[in-house]
Design a protein around this motif. Structure first.
Motif, short mmCIF file in Angstrom:
data_model
loop_
_atom_site.label_atom_id
_atom_site.label_comp_id
_atom_site.label_asym_id
_atom_site.label_seq_id
_atom_site.Cartn_x
_atom_site.Cartn_y
_atom_site.Cartn_z
N ASP A 132 0.84 -1.20 0.00
CA ASP A 132 0.00 0.00 0.00
C ASP A 132 0.89 1.26 0.00
O ASP A 132 1.70 1.44 0.91
CB ASP A 132 -0.88 -0.03 1.25
CG ASP A 132 -1.92 1.09 1.28
OD1 ASP A 132 -1.71 2.12 0.62
OD2 ASP A 132 -2.93 0.93 2.00
N TRP A 134 0.20 4.20 0.84
CA TRP A 134 -0.01 4.97 2.06
C TRP A 134 0.86 4.44 3.19
O TRP A 134 1.46 5.22 3.94
CB TRP A 134 -1.49 4.92 2.46
CG TRP A 134 -1.78 5.67 3.73
CD1 TRP A 134 -1.97 7.01 3.88
CD2 TRP A 134 -1.87 5.10 5.05
NE1 TRP A 134 -2.18 7.32 5.20
CE2 TRP A 134 -2.13 6.17 5.94
CE3 TRP A 134 -1.76 3.81 5.55
CZ2 TRP A 134 -2.28 5.98 7.32
CZ3 TRP A 134 -1.92 3.61 6.92
CH2 TRP A 134 -2.17 4.69 7.78
N VAL A 135 0.95 3.12 3.32
CA VAL A 135 1.82 2.54 4.35
C VAL A 135 3.28 2.94 4.10
O VAL A 135 4.00 3.30 5.03
CB VAL A 135 1.67 1.00 4.39
CG1 VAL A 135 2.72 0.39 5.32
CG2 VAL A 135 0.28 0.62 4.85
N GLY A 164 -5.72 5.45 10.04
CA GLY A 164 -5.82 4.76 8.77
C GLY A 164 -5.76 5.73 7.61
O GLY A 164 -5.73 6.95 7.80
N PRO A 165 -5.76 5.22 6.40
CA PRO A 165 -5.57 6.08 5.22
C PRO A 165 -6.74 6.96 4.86
O PRO A 165 -6.61 7.85 4.02
CB PRO A 165 -5.29 5.06 4.10
CG PRO A 165 -5.96 3.81 4.55
CD PRO A 165 -5.83 3.79 6.04
N ASP A 224 -8.81 0.40 8.24
CA ASP A 224 -7.39 0.09 8.27
C ASP A 224 -6.83 0.10 6.85
O ASP A 224 -7.58 0.16 5.87
CB ASP A 224 -7.18 -1.28 8.93
CG ASP A 224 -5.82 -1.43 9.59
OD1 ASP A 224 -4.95 -0.55 9.40
OD2 ASP A 224 -5.62 -2.43 10.32
N SER A 225 -5.51 0.00 6.73
CA SER A 225 -4.87 0.02 5.42
C SER A 225 -5.21 -1.25 4.63
O SER A 225 -5.54 -2.29 5.21
CB SER A 225 -3.36 0.14 5.57
OG SER A 225 -2.78 -1.10 5.90
N THR A 226 -5.08 -1.17 3.32
CA THR A 226 -5.33 -2.35 2.49
C THR A 226 -4.32 -3.45 2.78
O THR A 226 -4.65 -4.64 2.65
CB THR A 226 -5.31 -1.99 1.00
OG1 THR A 226 -4.05 -1.39 0.67
CG2 THR A 226 -6.44 -1.03 0.65
N HIS A 252 -6.69 0.92 12.82
CA HIS A 252 -5.84 -0.21 13.16
C HIS A 252 -6.07 -0.74 14.58
O HIS A 252 -5.63 -1.84 14.89
CB HIS A 252 -4.38 0.22 13.00
CG HIS A 252 -3.40 -0.91 12.92
ND1 HIS A 252 -3.58 -2.00 12.10
CD2 HIS A 252 -2.22 -1.11 13.57
CE1 HIS A 252 -2.54 -2.83 12.24
NE2 HIS A 252 -1.72 -2.32 13.14
#
Length: 282
Positions: A132, A134-135, A164-165, A224-226, A252
């Motif tokens: 991801d 964003w991560v 989160g994003p 949360d992130s993908t 998260h």
């Protein structure tokens, strides 16, 4: 708030330092494992309700909270196993968020005789795969802050995972952010920039995950992130008995953002475990 009478510690098996843990309640043992850079207090919203029916054990991982820092190679899964053997309990239900979830899965792989079931949140195994963008952006901001010696900047970047994003920290309840910030500051202050990383990873966790036969419940934040959601989905597809659910409007750390909703998913799962396993363990 933790009752100090419920706090205990025991020496590491290698004789260097100690592991701190909270222990309260009676019945089927539940071991609640916190996320990285936090401590056992991230479970405070659940402990009282769970301890009415179960024995609830919430350790501080090595290098976190009141536990000693590492000064030689170690594996968190071995610390969890040592704690259960020290207490003479097990098999236990391991309930973990993020890093704690990864440790729970490692323990099911490395010490299966000590594990009755797994509840994991925001993770797959201890071998994360990051795709991801964003991560990657958050991790780059963390590294930049650490390189500059900017601890508060690192905490600001790290806590973006709580939102989160799709949100900012302004969208997370202020009391939750304050608790996360205090725990992260306390843990990182225990360490120095030049400190050696003694953590020994568990190998081939994804390849071995299919050997996990105990029930696995994955409870995740819908925001949360993908990457985190994808790894959680992969885990439940891989194990023999996996199921997954999401909690709306959380990132998260759904157990902190919406503790009642988290408990509403957790408690029915715990009730499905065998009555024999629910007999008092102390």
């Amino acid at each position: 708030m933790t009752d100090t009478r419920e706090m205990h510690s025991f020496p590491f098996e290698d004789g260097h330092g100690h592991l701190a843990y909270r222990d309260t309640g009676r019945g089927l043992p539940l071991v609640l494992l916190h996320a990285g850079f936090f401590d056992h207090r991230m479970w405070d919203d659940q402990v009282a309700a769970l301890a009415a029916h179960y024995r609830v054990i919430t350790p501080d991982a090595r290098g976190h909270g009141d536990s000693s820092n590492a000064d030689r190679p170690f594996r968190p899964t071995d610390d969890v196993a040592a704690l259960l053997r020290h207490l003479g309990v097990g098999p236990a239900v391991l309930i973990g968020v993020s890093m704690g979830a990864s440790t729970a899965v490692d323990t099911a792989l490395e010490h299966p005789e000590l594990v009755r079931a797994l509840v994991v949140s925001g993770a797959g195994t201890s071998e994360p795969e990051w795709r991801d963008p964003w991560v990657a952006e958050v991790r780059a901001a963390e590294a930049e802050a650490l390189a500059a010696g900017d601890i508060e900047g690192w905490i600001d970047a790290f806590l973006r995972f709580a939102a989160g994003p799709h949100r900012t920290l302004d969208d997370v309840r202020p009391e939750v952010v304050a608790r996360l910030r205090e725990m992260a500051r306390r843990t990182i202050s225990k360490h120095t920039a030049d400190e050696k990383d003694w953590l020994v990873p568990v190998s081939d966790t994804w390849a071995r995950a299919a050997s996990i036969t105990v029930p696995v419940l994955s409870i995740n934040g819908a925001l949360d992130s993908t990457d985190h959601l994808g790894m959680a989905e992969r885990l439940v597809r891989t194990v023999a008995d996996g199921r997954i659910t999401t909690i709306e409007d959380t990132g998260h750390f759904p157990s902190m953002e919406r503790p009642d909703a988290f408990a509403a998913e957790l408690l029915p799962f715990l009730r499905t475990l065998t009555p024999e396993a629910s007999s008092p363990s102390r």
